[in-house]
Design a protein around this motif. Structure first.
Motif, PDB file in Angstrom:
ATOM      1  N   ILE A 153     -34.424  17.304 -40.050  1.00  0.00           N
ATOM      2  CA  ILE A 153     -33.929  17.616 -38.707  1.00  0.00           C
ATOM      3  C   ILE A 153     -33.029  16.481 -38.234  1.00  0.00           C
ATOM      4  O   ILE A 153     -33.235  15.307 -38.571  1.00  0.00           O
ATOM      5  CB  ILE A 153     -35.086  17.835 -37.700  1.00  0.00           C
ATOM      6  CG1 ILE A 153     -36.048  16.652 -37.707  1.00  0.00           C
ATOM      7  CG2 ILE A 153     -35.814  19.119 -38.004  1.00  0.00           C
ATOM      8  CD1 ILE A 153     -37.170  16.770 -36.703  1.00  0.00           C
ATOM      9  N   TRP A 154     -32.006  16.841 -37.405  1.00  0.00           N
ATOM     10  CA  TRP A 154     -31.015  15.880 -36.894  1.00  0.00           C
ATOM     11  C   TRP A 154     -31.458  15.459 -35.495  1.00  0.00           C
ATOM     12  O   TRP A 154     -31.216  16.130 -34.505  1.00  0.00           O
ATOM     13  CB  TRP A 154     -29.641  16.535 -36.882  1.00  0.00           C
ATOM     14  CG  TRP A 154     -28.531  15.673 -36.369  1.00  0.00           C
ATOM     15  CD1 TRP A 154     -27.909  15.780 -35.182  1.00  0.00           C
ATOM     16  CD2 TRP A 154     -27.912  14.561 -37.039  1.00  0.00           C
ATOM     17  NE1 TRP A 154     -26.934  14.833 -35.054  1.00  0.00           N
ATOM     18  CE2 TRP A 154     -26.911  14.041 -36.196  1.00  0.00           C
ATOM     19  CE3 TRP A 154     -28.087  13.944 -38.274  1.00  0.00           C
ATOM     20  CZ2 TRP A 154     -26.106  12.972 -36.525  1.00  0.00           C
ATOM     21  CZ3 TRP A 154     -27.290  12.866 -38.608  1.00  0.00           C
ATOM     22  CH2 TRP A 154     -26.314  12.391 -37.754  1.00  0.00           C
ATOM     23  N   VAL A 155     -32.168  14.314 -35.413  1.00  0.00           N
ATOM     24  CA  VAL A 155     -32.800  13.911 -34.159  1.00  0.00           C
ATOM     25  C   VAL A 155     -32.738  12.396 -34.014  1.00  0.00           C
ATOM     26  O   VAL A 155     -32.359  11.668 -34.938  1.00  0.00           O
ATOM     27  CB  VAL A 155     -34.281  14.356 -34.114  1.00  0.00           C
ATOM     28  CG1 VAL A 155     -34.397  15.856 -34.087  1.00  0.00           C
ATOM     29  CG2 VAL A 155     -35.053  13.779 -35.300  1.00  0.00           C
ATOM     30  N   LEU A 213     -37.114  22.600 -31.840  1.00  0.00           N
ATOM     31  CA  LEU A 213     -35.937  21.744 -31.985  1.00  0.00           C
ATOM     32  C   LEU A 213     -34.981  22.369 -32.985  1.00  0.00           C
ATOM     33  O   LEU A 213     -35.424  22.992 -33.958  1.00  0.00           O
ATOM     34  CB  LEU A 213     -36.338  20.338 -32.469  1.00  0.00           C
ATOM     35  CG  LEU A 213     -37.229  19.511 -31.529  1.00  0.00           C
ATOM     36  CD1 LEU A 213     -37.691  18.258 -32.249  1.00  0.00           C
ATOM     37  CD2 LEU A 213     -36.487  19.165 -30.265  1.00  0.00           C
ATOM     38  N   PRO A 214     -33.667  22.227 -32.806  1.00  0.00           N
ATOM     39  CA  PRO A 214     -32.725  22.753 -33.786  1.00  0.00           C
ATOM     40  C   PRO A 214     -32.936  22.099 -35.153  1.00  0.00           C
ATOM     41  O   PRO A 214     -33.246  20.908 -35.219  1.00  0.00           O
ATOM     42  CB  PRO A 214     -31.358  22.381 -33.203  1.00  0.00           C
ATOM     43  CG  PRO A 214     -31.609  22.167 -31.750  1.00  0.00           C
ATOM     44  CD  PRO A 214     -32.986  21.647 -31.653  1.00  0.00           C
ATOM     45  N   GLU A 219     -30.177  10.861 -36.437  1.00  0.00           N
ATOM     46  CA  GLU A 219     -30.040  10.752 -37.889  1.00  0.00           C
ATOM     47  C   GLU A 219     -30.904  11.834 -38.528  1.00  0.00           C
ATOM     48  O   GLU A 219     -31.757  12.443 -37.879  1.00  0.00           O
ATOM     49  CB  GLU A 219     -30.467   9.367 -38.353  1.00  0.00           C
ATOM     50  CG  GLU A 219     -31.921   9.027 -37.978  1.00  0.00           C
ATOM     51  CD  GLU A 219     -32.282   7.603 -38.328  1.00  0.00           C
ATOM     52  OE1 GLU A 219     -33.010   7.424 -39.343  1.00  0.00           O
ATOM     53  OE2 GLU A 219     -31.818   6.683 -37.624  1.00  0.00           O
ATOM     54  N   TRP A 220     -30.652  12.065 -39.809  1.00  0.00           N
ATOM     55  CA  TRP A 220     -31.471  13.054 -40.520  1.00  0.00           C
ATOM     56  C   TRP A 220     -32.851  12.452 -40.797  1.00  0.00           C
ATOM     57  O   TRP A 220     -32.959  11.351 -41.341  1.00  0.00           O
ATOM     58  CB  TRP A 220     -30.807  13.473 -41.821  1.00  0.00           C
ATOM     59  CG  TRP A 220     -29.625  14.369 -41.609  1.00  0.00           C
ATOM     60  CD1 TRP A 220     -28.324  14.064 -41.762  1.00  0.00           C
ATOM     61  CD2 TRP A 220     -29.676  15.736 -41.184  1.00  0.00           C
ATOM     62  NE1 TRP A 220     -27.524  15.136 -41.464  1.00  0.00           N
ATOM     63  CE2 TRP A 220     -28.342  16.197 -41.108  1.00  0.00           C
ATOM     64  CE3 TRP A 220     -30.688  16.621 -40.873  1.00  0.00           C
ATOM     65  CZ2 TRP A 220     -28.012  17.487 -40.730  1.00  0.00           C
ATOM     66  CZ3 TRP A 220     -30.372  17.912 -40.496  1.00  0.00           C
ATOM     67  CH2 TRP A 220     -29.043  18.336 -40.416  1.00  0.00           C
ATOM     68  N   CYS A 221     -33.888  13.151 -40.408  1.00  0.00           N
ATOM     69  CA  CYS A 221     -35.265  12.662 -40.571  1.00  0.00           C
ATOM     70  C   CYS A 221     -36.134  13.780 -41.117  1.00  0.00           C
ATOM     71  O   CYS A 221     -35.840  14.975 -40.948  1.00  0.00           O
ATOM     72  CB  CYS A 221     -35.843  12.180 -39.230  1.00  0.00           C
ATOM     73  SG  CYS A 221     -34.863  10.924 -38.430  1.00  0.00           S
ATOM     74  N   ASP A 222     -37.228  13.365 -41.728  1.00  0.00           N
ATOM     75  CA  ASP A 222     -38.210  14.340 -42.197  1.00  0.00           C
ATOM     76  C   ASP A 222     -39.211  14.595 -41.072  1.00  0.00           C
ATOM     77  O   ASP A 222     -39.831  13.658 -40.554  1.00  0.00           O
ATOM     78  CB  ASP A 222     -38.926  13.813 -43.439  1.00  0.00           C
ATOM     79  CG  ASP A 222     -39.916  14.833 -43.981  1.00  0.00           C
ATOM     80  OD1 ASP A 222     -39.473  15.860 -44.528  1.00  0.00           O
ATOM     81  OD2 ASP A 222     -41.139  14.620 -43.814  1.00  0.00           O
ATOM     82  N   ALA A 223     -39.342  15.860 -40.698  1.00  0.00           N
ATOM     83  CA  ALA A 223     -40.222  16.203 -39.580  1.00  0.00           C
ATOM     84  C   ALA A 223     -41.654  15.774 -39.836  1.00  0.00           C
ATOM     85  O   ALA A 223     -42.334  15.237 -38.957  1.00  0.00           O
ATOM     86  CB  ALA A 223     -40.156  17.708 -39.305  1.00  0.00           C
ATOM     87  N   ALA A 224     -42.144  15.998 -41.042  1.00  0.00           N
ATOM     88  CA  ALA A 224     -43.538  15.649 -41.349  1.00  0.00           C
ATOM     89  C   ALA A 224     -43.767  14.151 -41.210  1.00  0.00           C
ATOM     90  O   ALA A 224     -44.809  13.707 -40.717  1.00  0.00           O
ATOM     91  CB  ALA A 224     -43.885  16.118 -42.763  1.00  0.00           C
TER      92      ALA A 224
END
Length: 723
Positions: free
Chosen positions: A598-600, A722-723, A563-568
């Motif tokens: 990021i999509w992770v 990471l992409p 899912e879309w997540c905020d890296a921070a």
């Protein structure tokens, strides 16, 4: 290619006994000096000045080979050969004839009289002397091996019937299938071994007669039904052999014995046993194939003895190989110095393209030169399954090749060419016996090439390869690999036993104190004991979860829910989890991470940085700092990562500590399972050595990269993209 078959040499005795029959002392000393210059063998040298002495010496010591001067005081070399043949009763002698002048007629007479090689003293060198002795000894060994194989086959044929009877008697104690067929209901019951004989998993047979019939080979199905009818008619125990076809298409032979049970005169049940007899059938077929192979090898060996015409020998070889393999085309391919090559001999079936005199340069073949030079055969059952460039597949298709077998041909120790079999009509899995035959014939072709070369290019020294050293290196590499596996196993046992013993000891102690009631009046201490047991339980759960996570990730059994997540935010979660550990270790955590989507799989990303932070905290000094930095980055042309604006950006993380660091020799293996910088880390710092392996698996599943840079004694920096 589908299969690469390694041809490894065995370790042989490197000593040889040589008899020198020469009346001139100066030549005897010269020959001794030449032999002692050969580093490959240790020579025991016997000397005789006359033919009579040489014959007597050979009868006493039976040397490996004889260096024979043509002119002796009491007889010439041809007379010596005739006398030696009468003495040892074999036509081919381990003799290298020496003469002071070039005479082709004399050379032919010497070979015809039984000598293996012929050399002129004026062109004598250490190398051609060693090569001639080597060929003479090896050719003699080959003939003895062929004779031994023939005798062995005769013995095998004599005891074949006895072995079959012994096999029948051993059925009572053998592992066999049992079947029970109810003739009234049609249901069949099989035991576990019976299902395995039919290639089925235990418990998967449905008990239907139709299912059983489907597994029987179509040609044998009517005979099996007749077998059941005959059992009912004769009311006797009968035996029958038939073929079955497994689900994977493989064919197997079954031998079954059964009898019918009657009730009120009506047959209601048949019970019997079944046994796999593949080995027996294969042994009979292998015996026939071996006899045919020996006939081909002996026939070609005889042609080499009788002829110096290399083209005739090569043509005979390709014709015989094509006939034996029942394949569409067989060629001899000779290499040029630049590894291009030409088809110099061909045997091709009707309807297929002739490629004689075609010059071919294939870079794919060049990639296998190392294998060919080590004596390896390369087999491909279907070119459509090859992982090669499209243009190479098109080349093979233009030559009408669907399956091929390539066996190296040597001239001395130098790779000279290939003996190649093409199956053009359909794919073909090459059998081991077929590959062994082509290898034997290629060895005979090698002898023919060397024999022809000795007569046509006597002044040219052959370049020799050190095959024994290469084989030793392969064995040493294999031994080192096995030792590494044993060390890894011992390391794993030590780590896991420590990681289990430590928390279990704490849990056992805490729970034991509670069980004895020593803390019943001290609630605070009781709570502390319970908390110790809970913490150690969590430690055990984490260790087991690490092992299970790594196995699932490596086997791709756990799909990533992205899912879309905020890296921070993800990094902050990891910091929150490890903050108490950092406080306990007096380590400060610093974060510099921009907001980036990021999509992770968020839980897995948090797991990565929790593991990295855990290691950084564990190996940091008190009052140390662990910094986590994230930047938007893109790969440059060399594959490294730098800050840039790119259509396909990456998030670039670093986790840096100033602890003890990682030694250079551990940087490549630190991400492997159960790897730690020092085996004492499992005892002093805890952990199983799985954290970084888990990180690597998660990063790879996200199409990212992970690596480490470290200076021993100054700290480590782990990088994740990471992409």
């Amino acid at each position: 290619m589908d299969t690469i078959l390694q041809q490894k040499g065995n370790a042989h005795d490197r000593s040889r006994t040589i008899l020198i029959v020469e009346d001139a002392q100066i030549y005897r000393e010269l020959l001794c000096a030449y032999l002692h210059q050969d580093p490959r063998y240790t020579y025991t040298i016997l000397q005789a000045e006359t033919g009579a002495q040489g014959l007597q010496q050979y009868q006493i010591d039976r040397p490996d080979a004889i260096l024979l001067d043509y002119l002796l005081p009491d007889m010439n070399g041809l007379e010596f050969l005739h006398a030696l043949q009468e003495q040892i009763a074999q036509p081919d002698l381990p003799v290298v004839m020496l003469t002071s002048y070039q005479d082709e007629n004399l050379a032919i007479q010497a070979v015809a009289s039984g000598a293996q090689q012929y050399l002129c003293k004026s062109s004598l060198t250490t190398e051609n002397l060693r090569l001639s002795l080597h060929n003479a000894i090896k050719q003699g060994e080959l003939l003895r091996q062929v004779a031994e194989l023939q005798a062995q086959n005769d013995r095998q044929l004599a005891v074949l019937h006895q072995q079959e009877e012994q096999l029948r008697l051993a059925l009572a104690s053998a592992r066999m299938g049992i079947w029970d067929w109810n003739l009234l209901t049609g249901k069949i019951e099989w035991n576990r071994e019976q299902e395995e004989l039919f290639g089925l998993l235990p418990g998967s047979f449905d008990g239907n007669a139709e299912t059983f019939a489907r597994y029987i080979h179509p040609e044998d199905r009517p005979l099996v039904l007749q077998f059941v009818g005959k059992m009912i008619e004769e009311r006797a125990i009968l035996c029958h052999q038939f073929r079955i076809i497994w689900a994977d298409g493989s064919i197997h032979w079954i031998e079954t014995r059964g009898e019918v049970h009657f009730e009120a005169g009506q047959a209601y049940r048949t019970i019997g046993t079944a046994l796999n007899i593949d080995e027996r059938q294969q042994a009979q077929q292998m015996l026939q194939d071996r006899l045919e192979q020996q006939r081909l090898v002996m026939d070609l060996t005889g042609r080499i003895r009788r002829s110096l015409d290399l083209s005739e020998i090569l043509q005979t070889t390709v014709d015989e190989v094509r006939q034996f393999l029942q394949t569409d085309r067989v060629i001899v391919y000779e290499f040029s110095p630049d590894w291009t090559g030409t088809v110099i001999v061909e045997s091709v079936g009707a309807g297929w393209r002739a490629i004689l005199n075609t010059q071919i340069y294939v870079t794919c073949i060049e990639s296998y030169l190392g294998d060919f030079q080590q004596g390896c055969a390369v087999a491909c059952a279907d070119i459509c399954n090859m992982d090669v460039a499209e243009w190479y597949l098109q080349l093979l298709e233009s030559l009408q090749i669907r399956a091929n077998l390539l066996v190296p041909i040597f001239k001395g120790d130098e790779l000279w060419g290939l003996l190649v079999a093409h199956n053009c009509s359909a794919p073909r899995p090459w059998q081991t016996s077929e590959i062994d035959l082509v290898k034997q014939l290629a060895s005979q072709v090698s002898i023919a090439i060397q024999q022809a070369d000795l007569f046509t290019q006597a002044q040219i020294e052959l370049t020799q390869r050190k095959q024994a050293e290469m084989t030793l290196q392969l064995l040493n590499a294999e031994l080192a690999q096995r030792q590494a596996v044993e060390e890894l196993k011992d390391e794993f046992i030590g780590i896991v036993s420590h990681e289990l013993r430590t928390p279990l000891t704490s849990m056992r102690g805490s729970l034991g104190i509670l069980a004895m009631g020593l803390m019943d009046d001290e609630p605070a201490q009781m709570k502390q004991m319970i908390q110790i047991a809970a913490v150690e339980t969590e430690r055990l759960v984490r260790m087991v979860n690490d092992i299970l996570d790594l196995e699932k990730l490596n086997a791709d059994r756990t799909p990533l829910e992205r899912e879309w997540c905020d890296a921070a935010a993800l990094i902050q979660q990891a910091i929150d989890i490890m903050s108490s550990s950092a406080d306990a270790a007096r380590v400060r955590l610093e974060l510099d991470c921009p907001s980036a989507q990021i999509w992770v799989a968020p839980d897995r990303i948090v797991q990565i940085f929790t593991n990295l932070l855990c290691n950084a905290i564990k190996f940091s000094h008190p009052d140390g700092v662990v910094s986590i930095v994230a930047k938007i980055a893109a790969p440059d042309e060399n594959g490294s990562t730098q800050l840039a604006n790119s259509p396909s950006p990456q998030i670039y993380f670093t986790v840096e500590d100033r602890g003890r660091g990682i030694p250079p020799h551990k940087l490549e293996t630190i991400f492997d399972r159960f790897q730690q910088v020092d085996s004492s880390d499992a005892r002093d710092k805890g952990g199983t050595g799985l954290g970084l392996a888990i990180c690597k698996s998660i990063v790879l599943q996200h199409q990212g990269r992970i690596w480490v840079e470290s200076i021993w004694g100054q700290g480590s920096t782990f990088f994740v993209t990471l992409p």
